[in-house]
Motif scaffolding. Structure first.
Motif, PDB file in Angstrom:
ATOM      1  N   GLU A   1       0.620  -1.037  -0.163  1.00 54.50           N
ATOM      2  CA  GLU A   1      -0.055   0.184  -0.119  1.00 54.50           C
ATOM      3  C   GLU A   1       0.946   1.167   0.026  1.00 54.50           C
ATOM      4  N   VAL A   2       1.835   1.369   0.753  1.00 57.82           N
ATOM      5  CA  VAL A   2       2.819   2.466   0.723  1.00 57.82           C
ATOM      6  C   VAL A   2       3.370   2.635  -0.564  1.00 57.82           C
TER       7      VAL A   2
ATOM      8  N   ARG B   1       2.291   1.729  -3.452  1.00 59.62           N
ATOM      9  CA  ARG B   1       1.316   2.215  -4.383  1.00 59.62           C
ATOM     10  C   ARG B   1       1.003   3.643  -4.525  1.00 59.62           C
ATOM     11  N   ARG B   2       0.875   4.230  -3.068  1.00 61.72           N
ATOM     12  CA  ARG B   2       0.607   5.748  -2.855  1.00 61.72           C
ATOM     13  C   ARG B   2       1.721   6.458  -3.144  1.00 61.72           C
TER      14      ARG B   2
END
Length: 721
Positions: A107-108, A110-111
Motif C-alpha cells: 500500500e505504501v 502504491r501511494r
C-alpha cells in the motif's frame, strides 16, 4: 637643356604606379588579417553562447535528477519505523506477520508511486516486498552483494544505480537501516525508475548522458552509447562492477566512439563522433553531481560555431570586395575629375529630380501604410508611441494624436488583462518577444473587446542603429468567433448522432424498462399478500426484489442519460475494459432482440488511454450498433460481435469485427463521407463523426475486410503518459 627633360618625362609615372600597387597589396593583406580575426571572434562568440545554453540546460537536468532521488529518500526510513515491519524482522517465519507487512508495504509503494519497496533480513534475503504477489517477486531473493544493502547494514543510508537482479530493469535503489535500539536488524530499500527522465531526454536535439564513478554511461539520449565507457574499465573497477552485478548481463564496457579535443577559452571540450551514420561534432560540458556520485554531460552542436566563422569570413570578403570596388571607383573618379566638372550642374539637376522621386516614394509609402487593414505601431526604446496607422486607430477607437507620445499603460489596454499587458510590454522592450507573436485582448474606446495577434520586430534607423520596436497588430476577433462556432457545430453533430443512435435503440429501451416495471408490479402485489398473511420472511424477500428491480430501471435510465447529454466530461484517463463494458451494458436489449452475442478479448493489464470517455464510448457504441445491423441476415449461430484490444508499437489498438456481408469495394471510398449511408433511415454521420472524434484524440480510424467474411474497424489511440 631640354633634352634631359624629354628623356625623363616618359618614366615619371612609374614610381607612383609602383607605390600605389604596393599600397593596395598592403591594404588587401590587412583586410585578410582583419577578416580572419573577425571569423575567429565570431566563432568564439557563438561558442560562448553555446556554453551559456549548455549551463542553463545542465541546471534544469541536474535539478530533475536530484529531484528524482530526493523525492523518495524519506521512504525507507519512514517504513523502517512501522510496527508491522519490525514484527516481520522479529518473526521471520510467521506467515501471518509477513502477510501483514506485505500488505502494508504494498500500500505504501502504491501511494508513493515508486517502482518497488522491500524489506531485507540481515542475512541479505528479502522477507517482505511490495510485489510479493507477482511472478517476479523479490521475496526470497538475496541481495547481500548489493552495495546499498551493505551500506544500510553498516548503519548508513545506501544509494546505488544498477540493473535489477530479479526484474532485469534498471533503477535507483535507496536504502535505510532498520534499528532495534542501537542494533541494525534489517534494511528497507525503495527502487525508483529513471526511465521518465531518459524518455524526456529522447526529445532533446543534442546528446545528454549520465555516467557513474567508473565513467560508464548508464542513462542517455543516444541509446547506442549506453553501457559504454569514457575510459577503460579494468582491474579493481571492473571487478567491483561485476561482483555487485551493477549492469546485469553487461560484463565488458567498450570505449565510447569519441575523439575528444580541448576547447580553448571555453568550458568543456569538443567531441567528434558518429550518430546514425553521420559524423557530428559537439561542444560538451561535464557537471559533477557529488551527492549522487554521477557526472552529467550535456552537448551542443558545434557546427553552428563553424558556420558562424564561415559566415563572418564570407561577409568580410564581400565587404572587402565592395571596398575594393569603391577604391577603384574613387581612383577612376579622381582621374576623370576634370572631365566631370562640366557635368556637375547636370548632376545637381538629377539630384533634385531624385529628391522629388524620393518624396513621391515616401508619400506613396505613407498612403500604402494608411490603407493597410493591419494595425501598425512604432515605439521608441523607452516605450513612447511614435507612429500609428489609421487601421490601429480604428481598431482601438483612439485618434493618432491621442496615442502619439503615450507611455504604458496605453489607453486601449484591457482593464482585466493589465498584468498580462505589462508582461508582454516588458518582454518586447527587453527583446524577448516571441517571433511567432502573442495574443492580446484590447478594449475599444466604445467599450467592446477586440482580440488581436501582435508581432514585433526591431526598428532600425537610417544609421543602422536600433531605435525602437515596430509592431504589427492583426484583428482576429472574427477568426476566434468562427472557431467557436465551428466547435459548437461539431458538438451539435455529435449530439445529433447520439440522439440518432438512441432512436435506433428506442424499442429495445422500452422493452428493457418494461421488464423491471412489470417485475416491480408483481413483487409489490406479492409483498401486499405476504403482509396480509403475516409471512414476514417472504415479505422482506419481496421488498428486496422490488428495490433491486427499481435499481435496475434507474441504472438503465442513468446510462441512457449519460450517453445523450450534450456536454462531455473532458479529458481523463480511461480504462478500455470499462469503456467496452459500459457500451455493452447500453446495448444489452438490442443484442437480445437481435439474438446476437459479444466476444470480448480485452486484457485487464492494458494501459489506460487519455481522452473524453463519453466521446470514446460513442465511437464504440456506433461501431457495435453497425455490426449488429450488418448481421441481421447472418445465421443466429454466427451473430457474434468480436471486440479485441492490444498494444503495438506503443499505441493501443481496439478492433470491432462482425460476421456480416462486408463493405463492397465500390463503396469503400465513401464510407467516411458525411451524409453517406446505406440505411433507409440513417443520417450518414456515424462513421464520419467517429473518425473526427478519433483524430481529435491524435489517433487513427481504419477498416478492413475480415477473413471469413465481415468487416473489422480499428481504433488506434495513444496510451496515457
Amino acid at each position: 637643356m631640354s633634352a634631359p627633360f624629354v628623356l625623363l618625362h616618359p618614366f615619371a609615372p612609374f614610381p607612383l604606379a609602383r607605390r600605389t600597387r604596393w599600397l593596395w597589396l598592403g591594404v588587401a593583406a590587412l583586410a585578410l588579417l582583419l577578416i580572419a580575426a573577425a571569423g575567429q571572434w565570431s566563432a568564439r562568440r557563438e561558442a560562448s553562447f553555446q556554453a551559456d545554453s549548455i549551463h542553463r540546460a545542465i541546471e534544469v537536468h541536474a535539478l530533475a535528477l536530484r529531484g528524482a532521488a530526493a523525492k523518495y529518500s524519506y521512504l525507507p526510513f519512514t517504513v523502517a519505523q512501522h510496527p508491522d515491519v519490525l514484527a516481520a524482522l522479529a518473526h521471520p517465519f510467521d506467515p501471518a506477520v509477513l502477510q501483514r507487512a506485505n500488505h502494508y508495504i504494498e500500500e505504501v509503494n502504491r501511494r508513493a508511486g515508486s517502482d518497488a519497496l522491500y524489506l531485507i533480513a540481515p542475512q541479505g534475503t528479502t522477507l517482505v516486498a511490495s510485489n510479493w504477489n507477482t511472478p517476479r517477486s523479490y521475496v526470497g531473493q538475496s541481495y547481500a552483494n548489493r552495495p546499498y544493502f551493505s551500506d544500510a547494514l553498516a548503519g548508513r543510508n545506501g544509494q546505488f544505480y544498477g540493473v535489477g537482479q530479479t526484474t532485469g530493469e534498471p533503477g535507483l535503489f535507496l536504502s535505510a537501516p532498520v534499528r532495534q535500539g542501537a542494533e541494525v536488524v534489517g534494511v528497507v530499500t525503495v527502487k525508483v525508475s529513471l526511465q521518465p527522465i531518459q524518455e524526456a531526454w529522447g526529445f532533446v536535439r543534442d546528446p545528454i548522458l549520465l555516467t557513474d564513478a567508473h565513467g560508464i554511461v548508464f542513462l542517455g539520449s543516444v541509446l547506442p552509447w549506453l553501457y559504454q565507457s569514457r575510459r577503460a574499465v579494468a582491474g579493481s573497477d571492473l571487478d567491483w562492477v561485476l561482483s555487485h552485478q551493477q549492469y546485469g548481463a553487461h560484463h565488458s564496457f567498450a570505449l565510447l566512439p569519441w575523439k575528444m579535443d580541448p576547447a580553448p577559452d571555453l568550458p568543456g571540450f569538443r567531441v567528434q563522433t558518429t550518430i546514425d551514420g553521420k559524423p557530428r561534432q559537439f561542444l560538451a560540458v561535464d557537471e559533477a553531481l557529488p551527492e549522487l556520485g554521477w557526472t552529467l554531460t550535456v552537448m551542443a552542436d558545434y557546427a553552428s560555431v563553424t558556420r558562424a566563422r564561415e559566415r563572418t569570413w564570407m561577409l568580410g570578403l564581400l565587404c572587402a570586395g565592395l571596398l575594393l570596388l569603391g577604391g577603384l571607383y574613387w581612383q577612376l573618379r579622381e582621374r576623370r575629375f576634370a572631365e566631370q566638372r562640366d557635368a556637375r550642374r547636370e548632376l545637381e539637376v538629377r539630384v533634385r529630380e531624385r529628391t522629388a522621386e524620393l518624396d513621391e516614394a515616401h508619400a506613396f509609402r505613407k498612403a500604402m501604410e494608411d490603407s493597410l487593414v493591419v494595425g501598425m505601431r512604432a515605439r521608441d526604446l523607452d516605450g513612447h508611441i511614435i507612429y500609428v496607422n489609421p487601421a490601429l486607430c480604428a481598431m482601438t477607437g483612439y485618434r493618432a494624436d491621442e496615442l502619439l507620445g503615450r507611455l504604458p499603460p496605453y489607453p486601449y489596454w484591457h482593464p482585466d488583462d493589465v498584468e498580462q499587458h505589462w508582461h508582454n510590454n516588458d518582454a518586447t522592450m527587453s527583446g524577448q518577444a516571441a517571433l511567432s507573436g502573442f495574443e492580446s485582448r484590447v478594449r475599444h474606446r466604445d467599450g467592446h473587446d477586440v482580440l488581436t495577434m501582435v508581432y514585433t520586430a526591431r526598428l532600425i534607423d537610417a544609421q543602422g542603429q536600433h531605435s525602437g520596436w515596430m509592431s504589427t497588430v492583426v484583428d482576429i476577433t472574427e477568426q476566434k468567433r468562427s472557431a467557436l462556432r465551428q466547435r459548437q457545430h461539431e458538438e451539435q453533430l455529435q449530439h445529433a448522432q447520439r440522439l440518432a443512435s438512441l432512436g435506433e435503440m428506442a424499442s429495445t429501451l422500452a422493452h428493457e424498462l418494461n421488464q423491471p416495471l412489470a417485475a416491480l408490479s408483481n413483487f409489490a402485489s406479492a409483498a401486499k399478500a405476504f403482509a396480509e398473511q403475516g409471512r414476514q420472511e417472504l415479505l422482506v424477500s419481496s421488498l428486496d426484489e422490488t428495490a433491486a428491480q427499481a435499481q435496475r430501471a434507474a441504472e438503465i435510465v442513468r446510462r441512457i442519460r449519460g450517453f445523450v447529454r450534450q456536454r462531455t466530461a473532458g479529458q481523463e484517463d480511461c480504462v478500455v475494459g470499462a469503456l467496452v463494458a459500459n457500451v455493452l451494458a447500453l446495448l444489452q436489449g438490442e443484442m437480445r432482440q437481435q439474438q446476437a452475442r459479444a466476444v470480448v478479448r480485452v486484457p485487464a493489464d492494458l494501459p489506460k488511454v487519455r481522452g473524453d470517455r463519453v466521446l470514446l464510448e460513442q465511437v464504440l457504441l456506433n461501431l457495435v450498433l453497425n455490426s449488429l445491423q450488418a448481421m441481421q441476415a447472418t445465421p443466429l449461430e454466427r451473430r457474434v460481435v468480436e471486440i479485441d484490444a492490444t498494444v503495438a508499437d506503443g499505441r493501443l489498438h481496439i478492433q470491432v469485427a462482425d460476421h456480416g456481408p462486408g463493405i463492397p469495394a465500390a463503396l469503400a471510398e465513401q464510407v467516411f463521407a458525411p451524409f453517406f449511408t446505406t440505411k433507409p433511415d440513417g443520417l450518414g454521420l456515424g462513421l464520419n463523426i467517429c473518425r473526427t472524434i478519433v483524430e481529435s484524440h491524435r489517433g487513427r480510424f481504419t477498416f478492413a475486410d475480415r477473413v471469413g467474411g465481415g468487416t473489422v474497424f480499428t481504433l488506434e489511440l495513444e496510451v496515457s503518459g
